[in-house]
Write a protein that holds these residues in place. Structure first.
Motif, PDB file in Angstrom:
ATOM      1  N   PRO A   1       0.813  -1.239   0.000  1.00 14.98           N
ATOM      2  CA  PRO A   1       0.000   0.000   0.000  1.00 14.98           C
ATOM      3  C   PRO A   1       0.836   1.274   0.000  1.00 14.98           C
ATOM      4  N   ILE A   2       2.009   1.232   0.633  1.00 17.09           N
ATOM      5  CA  ILE A   2       2.869   2.420   0.652  1.00 17.09           C
ATOM      6  C   ILE A   2       3.387   2.712  -0.757  1.00 17.09           C
ATOM      7  N   TYR A   3       3.809   1.647  -1.471  1.00 17.47           N
ATOM      8  CA  TYR A   3       4.308   1.843  -2.832  1.00 17.47           C
ATOM      9  C   TYR A   3       3.181   2.241  -3.779  1.00 17.47           C
ATOM     10  N   GLU A   4       1.967   1.753  -3.525  1.00 16.74           N
ATOM     11  CA  GLU A   4       0.847   2.152  -4.371  1.00 16.74           C
ATOM     12  C   GLU A   4       0.528   3.634  -4.208  1.00 16.74           C
ATOM     13  N   ARG A   5       0.633   4.152  -3.001  1.00 20.87           N
ATOM     14  CA  ARG A   5       0.414   5.591  -2.797  1.00 20.87           C
ATOM     15  C   ARG A   5       1.497   6.425  -3.480  1.00 20.87           C
ATOM     16  N   LEU A   6       2.689   5.842  -3.578  1.00 19.70           N
ATOM     17  CA  LEU A   6       3.781   6.551  -4.256  1.00 19.70           C
ATOM     18  C   LEU A   6       3.733   6.377  -5.768  1.00 19.70           C
ATOM     19  N   GLY A   7       2.788   5.591  -6.256  1.00 19.99           N
ATOM     20  CA  GLY A   7       2.660   5.376  -7.701  1.00 19.99           C
ATOM     21  C   GLY A   7       3.587   4.317  -8.241  1.00 19.99           C
ATOM     22  N   ILE A   8       4.144   3.493  -7.387  1.00 17.63           N
ATOM     23  CA  ILE A   8       5.050   2.419  -7.809  1.00 17.63           C
ATOM     24  C   ILE A   8       4.288   1.098  -7.738  1.00 17.63           C
ATOM     25  N   ASP A   9       4.149   0.461  -8.873  1.00 14.95           N
ATOM     26  CA  ASP A   9       3.392  -0.800  -8.946  1.00 14.95           C
ATOM     27  C   ASP A   9       4.304  -1.891  -9.499  1.00 14.95           C
ATOM     28  N   ILE A  10       5.089  -2.482  -8.629  1.00 16.86           N
ATOM     29  CA  ILE A  10       6.005  -3.575  -8.999  1.00 16.86           C
ATOM     30  C   ILE A  10       5.703  -4.754  -8.081  1.00 16.86           C
ATOM     31  N   PHE A  11       5.312  -5.873  -8.683  1.00 19.22           N
ATOM     32  CA  PHE A  11       4.963  -7.034  -7.874  1.00 19.22           C
ATOM     33  C   PHE A  11       6.213  -7.616  -7.207  1.00 19.22           C
ATOM     34  N   GLY A  12       6.098  -7.921  -5.918  1.00 20.62           N
ATOM     35  CA  GLY A  12       7.197  -8.494  -5.165  1.00 20.62           C
ATOM     36  C   GLY A  12       8.067  -7.476  -4.480  1.00 20.62           C
ATOM     37  N   LEU A  13       7.867  -6.186  -4.779  1.00 18.34           N
ATOM     38  CA  LEU A  13       8.699  -5.173  -4.148  1.00 18.34           C
ATOM     39  C   LEU A  13       8.389  -5.058  -2.656  1.00 18.34           C
ATOM     40  N   GLY A  14       7.117  -5.201  -2.297  1.00 13.88           N
ATOM     41  CA  GLY A  14       6.757  -5.182  -0.877  1.00 13.88           C
ATOM     42  C   GLY A  14       7.319  -6.381  -0.133  1.00 13.88           C
ATOM     43  N   PHE A  15       7.381  -7.531  -0.816  1.00 11.93           N
ATOM     44  CA  PHE A  15       7.945  -8.733  -0.181  1.00 11.93           C
ATOM     45  C   PHE A  15       9.437  -8.556   0.064  1.00 11.93           C
ATOM     46  N   VAL A  16      10.148  -8.028  -0.904  1.00 10.88           N
ATOM     47  CA  VAL A  16      11.595  -7.789  -0.739  1.00 10.88           C
ATOM     48  C   VAL A  16      11.836  -6.775   0.370  1.00 10.88           C
ATOM     49  N   THR A  17      10.996  -5.736   0.408  1.00  8.91           N
ATOM     50  CA  THR A  17      11.129  -4.736   1.471  1.00  8.91           C
ATOM     51  C   THR A  17      10.878  -5.344   2.840  1.00  8.91           C
ATOM     52  N   SER A  18       9.923  -6.280   2.922  1.00 11.71           N
ATOM     53  CA  SER A  18       9.639  -6.952   4.201  1.00 11.71           C
ATOM     54  C   SER A  18      10.828  -7.774   4.654  1.00 11.71           C
ATOM     55  N   LEU A  19      11.471  -8.486   3.719  1.00  7.12           N
ATOM     56  CA  LEU A  19      12.646  -9.276   4.086  1.00  7.12           C
ATOM     57  C   LEU A  19      13.778  -8.381   4.585  1.00  7.12           C
ATOM     58  N   ILE A  20      13.989  -7.250   3.917  1.00  7.44           N
ATOM     59  CA  ILE A  20      15.033  -6.322   4.368  1.00  7.44           C
ATOM     60  C   ILE A  20      14.685  -5.757   5.737  1.00  7.44           C
ATOM     61  N   PHE A  21      13.395  -5.475   5.948  1.00  5.49           N
ATOM     62  CA  PHE A  21      12.959  -4.947   7.239  1.00  5.49           C
ATOM     63  C   PHE A  21      13.195  -5.970   8.349  1.00  5.49           C
ATOM     64  N   ILE A  22      12.888  -7.243   8.097  1.00  3.31           N
ATOM     65  CA  ILE A  22      13.117  -8.289   9.103  1.00  3.31           C
ATOM     66  C   ILE A  22      14.606  -8.431   9.401  1.00  3.31           C
ATOM     67  N   PHE A  23      15.426  -8.299   8.376  1.00  2.00           N
ATOM     68  CA  PHE A  23      16.880  -8.390   8.578  1.00  2.00           C
ATOM     69  C   PHE A  23      17.379  -7.277   9.496  1.00  2.00           C
ATOM     70  N   PHE A  24      16.915  -6.078   9.274  1.00  4.13           N
ATOM     71  CA  PHE A  24      17.348  -4.967  10.120  1.00  4.13           C
ATOM     72  C   PHE A  24      16.759  -5.065  11.526  1.00  4.13           C
ATOM     73  N   VAL A  25      15.575  -5.647  11.662  1.00  2.00           N
ATOM     74  CA  VAL A  25      15.021  -5.892  12.995  1.00  2.00           C
ATOM     75  C   VAL A  25      15.906  -6.859  13.769  1.00  2.00           C
ATOM     76  N   GLY A  26      16.410  -7.874  13.086  1.00  3.08           N
ATOM     77  CA  GLY A  26      17.329  -8.808  13.745  1.00  3.08           C
ATOM     78  C   GLY A  26      18.609  -8.138  14.192  1.00  3.08           C
ATOM     79  N   ILE A  27      19.116  -7.225  13.369  1.00  2.00           N
ATOM     80  CA  ILE A  27      20.313  -6.490  13.768  1.00  2.00           C
ATOM     81  C   ILE A  27      20.024  -5.592  14.966  1.00  2.00           C
ATOM     82  N   PHE A  28      18.879  -4.942  14.936  1.00  2.00           N
ATOM     83  CA  PHE A  28      18.517  -4.048  16.031  1.00  2.00           C
ATOM     84  C   PHE A  28      18.280  -4.815  17.328  1.00  2.00           C
ATOM     85  N   ALA A  29      17.636  -6.001  17.224  1.00  2.70           N
ATOM     86  CA  ALA A  29      17.366  -6.792  18.423  1.00  2.70           C
ATOM     87  C   ALA A  29      18.636  -7.350  19.043  1.00  2.70           C
ATOM     88  N   SER A  30      19.698  -7.495  18.255  1.00  2.00           N
ATOM     89  CA  SER A  30      20.962  -8.010  18.790  1.00  2.00           C
ATOM     90  C   SER A  30      21.735  -6.954  19.560  1.00  2.00           C
TER      91      SER A  30
END
Length: 268
Positions: free
Chosen positions: A94-123
């Motif tokens: 939904p964030i990318y749709e508001r920005l006018g970016i419609d690329i399938f899988g981009l939200g999934f890749v962003t979620s994986l990057i977000f989880i990776f940084f959460v792991g770094i932050f939790a450590s």
């Protein structure tokens, strides 16, 4: 004379009926042995066709069932993977749709990057403090604390950072009677002080409802069978209700853990 003629005369209808009945009886008596089987005998070609049809039907049904068995795990894997991608993709799409970016899988890749940084932050120290505060708040909630505690135990068991709260080892114990075994996990070990000597016991968690509900047994460490299975393999066996159990299980060497000594007066 008139009486004699009248007595000997038979009505025409009655005579005809008797004659038909007698004729029918005679004809039926003559035709019964000849018309025992009016259907023509089955030819060898028809029997061969029936046998070939039965074999072909059995072969087709077996191959169809084999195809279903082969495709079922593949379909389930793709379905769960597709659901997983759509689930995580829905967080940032939904964030990318508001920005006018419609690329399938981009939200999934962003979620994986977000989880990776959460792991770094939790450590880090700051991340551990923030998560500790959040955990303290969740444990004060009446219903969510049980769900959080159960899910945290499961995640701690498969976490790469093994700690004292995680499952230490897969165990097989004799339960509930002789000749029967139960599949569980060693969570800790204690030393029971008795008058006749100390006894080393292991706390074995045996799941009874998938993984998050079960019983705890204190078993002598010498009576525990330790199979050559990792924690992840043990969890897969529990979740799959034993379908991923290997055909051959061999025991490994006994591992000694740091035990907590429990005085006798505390146990009595």
């Amino acid at each position: 004379m008139a009486d004699d003629k009248q007595s000997t005369s038979i009505p025409l209808t009655e005579h005809s009926s008797h004659s038909k009945g007698g004729g029918g009886g005679s004809s039926s008596s003559l035709q019964d042995p000849e018309d025992v089987d009016k259907s023509p005998p089955s030819s060898p070609n028809s029997s061969t066709r029936k046998a070939c049809y039965a074999v072909l039907q059995s072969w087709v049904s077996k191959k169809f069932i084999t195809g279903c068995v082969v495709l079922f795990p593949v379909a389930v894997t793709f379905f769960i993977t597709w659901w997983f991608i759509q689930f995580f993709d829905g967080f940032f799409s939904p964030i990318y749709e508001r920005l006018g970016i419609d690329i399938f899988g981009l939200g999934f890749v962003t979620s994986l990057i977000f989880i990776f940084f959460v792991g770094i932050f939790a450590s880090s120290w700051m991340g551990a403090t923030v998560f500790w505060l959040g955990e303290w708040f969740i444990k004060r909630m009446p219903f969510m604390k049980h769900i959080y505690s159960a899910s945290k135990q499961i995640s701690a068991a498969i976490s790469p950072d093994q700690n004292t709260t995680a499952f230490k080892e897969v165990a097989i114990i004799r339960h509930p009677r002789l000749g029967e075994y139960a599949f569980g996990f060693i969570t800790s070990s204690v030393v029971l002080q008795r008058d006749d000597g100390d006894e080393e016991l292991c706390s074995v968690y045996v799941p009874t409802n998938h993984l998050y509900i079960g019983d705890i047994f204190l078993v002598n460490s010498k009576e525990i069978i330790r199979p050559n299975l990792s924690i992840r393999e043990g969890i897969e066996i529990i979740v799959s209700v034993g379908m991923t159990m290997p055909q051959v299980i061999s025991p490994i060497e006994t591992v000694t853990y740091q035990s907590n000594r429990i005085p006798l007066d505390r146990m009595m």
